[in-house]
Design an enzyme around this catalytic site. Structure first.
Site, PDB file in Angstrom:
ATOM      1  N   SER A  88       0.937  -1.176   0.032  1.00 55.73           N
ATOM      2  CA  SER A  88      -0.026   0.150   0.124  1.00 55.73           C
ATOM      3  C   SER A  88       0.713   1.261   0.139  1.00 55.73           C
ATOM      4  O   SER A  88       2.106   1.112   0.423  1.00 55.73           O
ATOM      5  CB  SER A  88      -0.862   0.151   1.371  1.00 55.73           C
ATOM      6  OG  SER A  88      -1.618   1.223   1.668  1.00 55.73           O
TER       7      SER A  88
ATOM      8  N   LYS B 144       2.382  -3.746   6.575  1.00 59.27           N
ATOM      9  CA  LYS B 144       2.648  -3.729   5.450  1.00 59.27           C
ATOM     10  C   LYS B 144       4.155  -3.464   5.198  1.00 59.27           C
ATOM     11  O   LYS B 144       4.699  -4.363   4.562  1.00 59.27           O
ATOM     12  CB  LYS B 144       1.757  -2.750   4.684  1.00 59.27           C
ATOM     13  CG  LYS B 144       0.539  -2.918   4.326  1.00 59.27           C
ATOM     14  CD  LYS B 144       0.135  -3.878   3.524  1.00 59.27           C
ATOM     15  CE  LYS B 144      -1.308  -4.319   3.552  1.00 59.27           C
ATOM     16  NZ  LYS B 144      -1.713  -5.552   3.131  1.00 59.27           N
TER      17      LYS B 144
ATOM     18  N   TYR C 107      -1.692  -0.612  11.074  1.00 56.84           N
ATOM     19  CA  TYR C 107      -1.830  -1.428   9.793  1.00 56.84           C
ATOM     20  C   TYR C 107      -0.552  -0.843   8.678  1.00 56.84           C
ATOM     21  O   TYR C 107      -0.136  -2.035   8.276  1.00 56.84           O
ATOM     22  CB  TYR C 107      -3.085  -0.740   9.305  1.00 56.84           C
ATOM     23  CG  TYR C 107      -3.525  -0.823   7.689  1.00 56.84           C
ATOM     24  CD1 TYR C 107      -3.563  -2.069   7.176  1.00 56.84           C
ATOM     25  CD2 TYR C 107      -3.050   0.190   6.752  1.00 56.84           C
ATOM     26  CE1 TYR C 107      -3.828  -2.280   5.843  1.00 56.84           C
ATOM     27  CE2 TYR C 107      -3.330  -0.236   5.536  1.00 56.84           C
ATOM     28  CZ  TYR C 107      -3.539  -1.502   4.938  1.00 56.84           C
ATOM     29  OH  TYR C 107      -3.531  -1.426   3.521  1.00 56.84           O
TER      30      TYR C 107
END
Ligand code: NAD
Ligand code: UD1
Length: 336
Positions: free
Chosen positions: A124, A152, A148
């Site tokens: 992302s 990643k 979050y």
């Protein structure tokens, strides 16, 4: 090719499977349906006239995944499965680290055991943290501003280390910018549970009358109209990027990152105006405070994907708004 798609019942996964099936690939899906419905895959089958093999399975179930790899001859894996809500990740960091990071390690261990070493991973633009400058290239500084994003970033590091330790592994790290829109049929799309956090689903829910008005988070950013600027990308363009990455995997030497974006920035007010223009619907909105943690401007330099993968976006912001609206009007309650 026989492709295992983890998280294939979700928003981006279902759109990607549709493109894979249309290109003649065979697809096995692993999903625990935590944030998705099987209906999405049924509709993909309906749209393509082809079937997928589905297993309701969790990335934390190593034994189940081992069995799946024994039963199917898998060539490559496209790994979408993961949790993605930033706010929830702040409240439940362990849940996020376990699901996303441990889940990915489990998957890689099982892949190693079955000698499957080709992977396209959903990263992302969040790995660029709160960027000071755009356009962002793959070499821009990486950081995380929430759990979050940290999952990643951590997974990207794991893949780089894995590829360094074993040159048979080839991994494409696809850094998505802001995926929006829906398949042009209006049969599959994004189905957020509860109040949407993201802009486009919120806009479509206001347009359909489910929400009274949109809050525009911040109107004093240093942008052309004061509102936040992002690189919105049509989910079908994004899906096609996965096929290009898959085709190019053999030529990769290790883990390689690619920005998947349009290279254009649009503000919140640009999105509202475009949506109103293509749908004829008025979007009532109010200007409110900035949302904590939001960057002013974030858009991609997508030239690496164009040069190396031969991929670039084709759809416009108008297409994104039109297709998001078509999905919303045809499915006012999502897949329910
Ligand atoms: P989604 O929630 O619609 O799809 C993810 C799927 O993974 C869901 O079907 C969910 O049930 C499944 N899943 C989650 N944890 C699992 C587990 N432990 N075992 C098995 N299945 C599991 O999300 P999406 O928008 O399609 O995103 C797909 C991927 O792309 C995610 O990894 C997400 O972080 C990443 N991503 C999404 C965006 C975005 O804006 N949508 C942006 C950048 C990156
Ligand atoms: C968010 C996530 C990011 C994730 C991305 C894609 C945060 C802080 N970031 O990014 O990690 O990768 O989604 O899923 O949650 N906006 C409004 N009103 C709204 C909603 C959004 O004005 O009701 C604005 C935002 O301030 C932003 C733009 O719209 O300027 C886009 O927001 P959003 O769709 O949430 O995406 P990101 O913030 O880019």
């Amino acid at each position: 090719m026989n492709i295992l798609v983890t998280g294939g019942a979700g928003f981006i996964g279902s759109h990607t499977i549709l493109e894979l099936l249309n290109e003649g690939h065979n697809v096995v899906v692993l999903d625990n349906l935590y944030n998705s419905k099987l209906t999405a895959l049924e509709r993909v089958e309906e749209l393509t006239g082809r079937s997928v093999t589905f297993r309701e399975l969790d990335l934390l179930d190593v034994h189940g995944m081992d069995k799946l790899f024994s039963e199917h001859s898998i060539d490559s894996v496209i790994h979408f499965a993961g949790l993605k809500a930033v706010g929830e990740s702040v409240e439940k960091p362990l849940f996020y680290y376990e699901n996303n990071v441990t889940g990915t390690i489990n998957l890689c261990n099982v892949m190693n055991d079955h000698n499957v070493k080709r992977m396209v991973f959903s990263s992302s633009a969040t790995v660029y943290g709160n960027p000071a400058e755009s356009p962002l290239t793959e070499d821009s500084e990486l950081s995380a501003t929430n759990p979050y994003g940290q999952t990643k970033l951590t997974i990207e590091h794991i893949f780089r280390d894995l590829c360094r330790s074993d040159s048979d592994w080839k991994v494409s790290l696809l850094r998505y910018f802001n995926p929006v829109g829906a398949h042009e049929s209006g049969r599959i799309g994004e189905d957020p549970t509860g109040i949407p956090n993201n802009l486009m689903p919120y806009v479509t829910q206001v347009a359909v009358g489910k929400r009274a008005r949109l809050s525009v988070f911040g109107s004093d950013y240093p942008t052309h109209d004061g509102t936040g600027v992002r690189d919105y990308i049509h989910v079908t363009d994004l899906a096609k990027g996965h096929l290009k990455a898959l085709e190019h995997l053999e030529q990769e030497s290790g883990a390689e990152a690619y920005n998947l974006g349009t290279g254009n920035g649009s503000s919140v007010l640009d999105v509202i105006k475009t949506f109103e223009k293509v749908t004829g619907k008025k979007i009532p909105y109010e200007l409110t405070d900035r949302r904590p943690g939001d960057a002013a401007i974030c858009f991609a330099d997508a030239s690496k994907a164009k040069k190396r993968l031969g991929w670039e976006t084709e759809k416009t912001l108008e297409d994104m708004c039109r297709d998001a609206w078509k999905w919303q009007t045809k499915n006012p309650d999502g897949y329910n």
